[in-house]
Motif scaffolding. Structure first.
Motif, PDB file in Angstrom:
ATOM      1  N   MET A 155      -8.230 -21.894 -12.987  1.00  0.00           N
ATOM      2  CA  MET A 155      -7.697 -20.661 -12.160  1.00  0.00           C
ATOM      3  C   MET A 155      -7.864 -19.261 -12.536  1.00  0.00           C
ATOM      4  O   MET A 155      -7.722 -19.123 -13.555  1.00  0.00           O
ATOM      5  CB  MET A 155      -6.047 -21.205 -11.896  1.00  0.00           C
ATOM      6  N   HIS A 156      -8.307 -18.557 -11.434  1.00  0.00           N
ATOM      7  CA  HIS A 156      -8.788 -17.318 -11.980  1.00  0.00           C
ATOM      8  C   HIS A 156      -7.931 -16.319 -11.326  1.00  0.00           C
ATOM      9  O   HIS A 156      -7.542 -16.310  -9.928  1.00  0.00           O
ATOM     10  CB  HIS A 156     -10.225 -16.979 -11.452  1.00  0.00           C
ATOM     11  N   ILE A 157      -7.313 -15.429 -11.983  1.00  0.00           N
ATOM     12  CA  ILE A 157      -6.348 -14.221 -11.322  1.00  0.00           C
ATOM     13  C   ILE A 157      -7.167 -13.083 -11.409  1.00  0.00           C
ATOM     14  O   ILE A 157      -7.662 -12.677 -12.357  1.00  0.00           O
ATOM     15  CB  ILE A 157      -5.245 -14.128 -12.318  1.00  0.00           C
ATOM     16  N   ASP A 158      -7.384 -12.574 -10.173  1.00  0.00           N
ATOM     17  CA  ASP A 158      -7.821 -11.070 -10.099  1.00  0.00           C
ATOM     18  C   ASP A 158      -6.703 -10.149 -10.385  1.00  0.00           C
ATOM     19  O   ASP A 158      -5.877  -9.543  -9.456  1.00  0.00           O
ATOM     20  CB  ASP A 158      -8.518 -10.808  -8.598  1.00  0.00           C
ATOM     21  N   TRP A 159      -6.766  -9.568 -11.667  1.00  0.00           N
ATOM     22  CA  TRP A 159      -5.658  -8.700 -12.183  1.00  0.00           C
ATOM     23  C   TRP A 159      -5.992  -7.373 -11.564  1.00  0.00           C
ATOM     24  O   TRP A 159      -4.855  -6.694 -11.386  1.00  0.00           O
ATOM     25  CB  TRP A 159      -5.820  -8.442 -13.582  1.00  0.00           C
ATOM     26  N   ALA A 160      -7.006  -6.822 -11.298  1.00  0.00           N
ATOM     27  CA  ALA A 160      -7.061  -5.522 -10.591  1.00  0.00           C
ATOM     28  C   ALA A 160      -6.501  -5.708  -8.896  1.00  0.00           C
ATOM     29  O   ALA A 160      -5.892  -4.663  -8.678  1.00  0.00           O
ATOM     30  CB  ALA A 160      -8.681  -5.232 -10.314  1.00  0.00           C
ATOM     31  N   ALA A 161      -6.694  -6.633  -8.461  1.00  0.00           N
ATOM     32  CA  ALA A 161      -6.107  -6.779  -7.031  1.00  0.00           C
ATOM     33  C   ALA A 161      -4.699  -6.748  -7.075  1.00  0.00           C
ATOM     34  O   ALA A 161      -3.976  -6.341  -6.404  1.00  0.00           O
ATOM     35  CB  ALA A 161      -6.692  -8.147  -6.314  1.00  0.00           C
ATOM     36  N   LEU A 162      -4.066  -7.699  -8.115  1.00  0.00           N
ATOM     37  CA  LEU A 162      -2.684  -7.629  -8.523  1.00  0.00           C
ATOM     38  C   LEU A 162      -1.945  -6.512  -8.779  1.00  0.00           C
ATOM     39  O   LEU A 162      -1.011  -6.142  -8.360  1.00  0.00           O
ATOM     40  CB  LEU A 162      -2.408  -8.840  -9.529  1.00  0.00           C
ATOM     41  N   GLY A 163      -2.736  -5.700  -9.722  1.00  0.00           N
ATOM     42  CA  GLY A 163      -2.182  -4.369  -9.918  1.00  0.00           C
ATOM     43  C   GLY A 163      -2.193  -3.386  -8.727  1.00  0.00           C
ATOM     44  O   GLY A 163      -1.344  -2.682  -8.470  1.00  0.00           O
ATOM     45  N   SER A 164      -3.377  -3.533  -7.846  1.00  0.00           N
ATOM     46  CA  SER A 164      -3.338  -2.684  -6.677  1.00  0.00           C
ATOM     47  C   SER A 164      -2.212  -2.947  -5.676  1.00  0.00           C
ATOM     48  O   SER A 164      -1.589  -2.129  -5.297  1.00  0.00           O
ATOM     49  CB  SER A 164      -4.649  -2.968  -6.083  1.00  0.00           C
ATOM     50  N   VAL A 165      -1.921  -4.374  -5.640  1.00  0.00           N
ATOM     51  CA  VAL A 165      -0.866  -4.629  -4.653  1.00  0.00           C
ATOM     52  C   VAL A 165       0.545  -4.050  -5.113  1.00  0.00           C
ATOM     53  O   VAL A 165       1.488  -3.726  -4.445  1.00  0.00           O
ATOM     54  CB  VAL A 165      -0.694  -6.370  -4.364  1.00  0.00           C
ATOM     55  N   PHE A 166       0.622  -4.235  -6.446  1.00  0.00           N
ATOM     56  CA  PHE A 166       1.935  -3.854  -7.173  1.00  0.00           C
ATOM     57  C   PHE A 166       1.893  -2.396  -6.838  1.00  0.00           C
ATOM     58  O   PHE A 166       3.188  -1.859  -6.641  1.00  0.00           O
ATOM     59  CB  PHE A 166       1.990  -4.258  -8.707  1.00  0.00           C
ATOM     60  N   GLY A 167       1.106  -1.675  -7.259  1.00  0.00           N
ATOM     61  CA  GLY A 167       1.213  -0.296  -7.053  1.00  0.00           C
ATOM     62  C   GLY A 167       1.354   0.183  -5.687  1.00  0.00           C
ATOM     63  O   GLY A 167       2.316   1.258  -5.390  1.00  0.00           O
ATOM     64  N   VAL A 168       0.686  -0.314  -4.653  1.00  0.00           N
ATOM     65  CA  VAL A 168       1.043   0.007  -3.252  1.00  0.00           C
ATOM     66  C   VAL A 168       2.484  -0.249  -2.789  1.00  0.00           C
ATOM     67  O   VAL A 168       3.278   0.432  -2.309  1.00  0.00           O
ATOM     68  CB  VAL A 168      -0.074  -0.527  -2.281  1.00  0.00           C
ATOM     69  N   SER A 169       2.927  -1.438  -3.193  1.00  0.00           N
ATOM     70  CA  SER A 169       4.287  -2.207  -2.946  1.00  0.00           C
ATOM     71  C   SER A 169       5.202  -1.117  -3.444  1.00  0.00           C
ATOM     72  O   SER A 169       6.253  -0.751  -2.709  1.00  0.00           O
ATOM     73  CB  SER A 169       4.394  -3.203  -3.396  1.00  0.00           C
ATOM     74  N   LEU A 170       5.211  -0.475  -4.825  1.00  0.00           N
ATOM     75  CA  LEU A 170       6.088   0.134  -5.542  1.00  0.00           C
ATOM     76  C   LEU A 170       6.062   1.443  -4.757  1.00  0.00           C
ATOM     77  O   LEU A 170       7.165   2.206  -4.391  1.00  0.00           O
ATOM     78  CB  LEU A 170       5.751   0.497  -7.016  1.00  0.00           C
TER      79      LEU A 170
END
Length: 79
Positions: free
Chosen positions: A1-16
C-alpha cells in the motif's frame, strides 16, 4: 500500500484553512447580530459606528456565505 503524503498534507492544509475561515465568518455574523442587539437596546457602542441595519445585513451576509460553503461541500461529496 502506498500513501501519497503530499496529497494527504495538502488535503489537511486546505481542510484546516477552510475550517478556520468558516468559523471566523460565522463568528463575524454572531458579532454583527450582537452589535445590532446592543444598538437597538440603547447600550453604548463599543467603538464601532455601524447602524443596526448595516450590522444585521453584514451578519446575514456572513451566515449566507457559511451556508453557501457548506452547500458546496455537500455538493462536492455527493457529485
Amino acid at each position: 500500500m502506498h500513501i501519497d503524503w503530499a496529497a494527504l498534507g495538502s488535503v489537511f492544509g486546505v481542510s484546516l484553512g477552510i475550517t478556520v475561515a468558516l468559523v471566523g465568518l460565522f463568528t463575524l455574523g454572531i458579532v454583527g447580530l450582537s452589535k445590532r442587539e446592543a444598538a437597538t437596546a440603547g447600550a453604548p457602542s463599543s467603538g464601532g459606528g455601524s447602524t443596526p441595519v448595516a450590522a444585521r445585513t453584514g451578519a446575514y451576509v456572513c451566515f449566507a456565505l457559511c451556508a453557501a460553503a457548506v452547500a458546496y461541500g455537500i455538493y462536492l461529496i455527493v457529485a
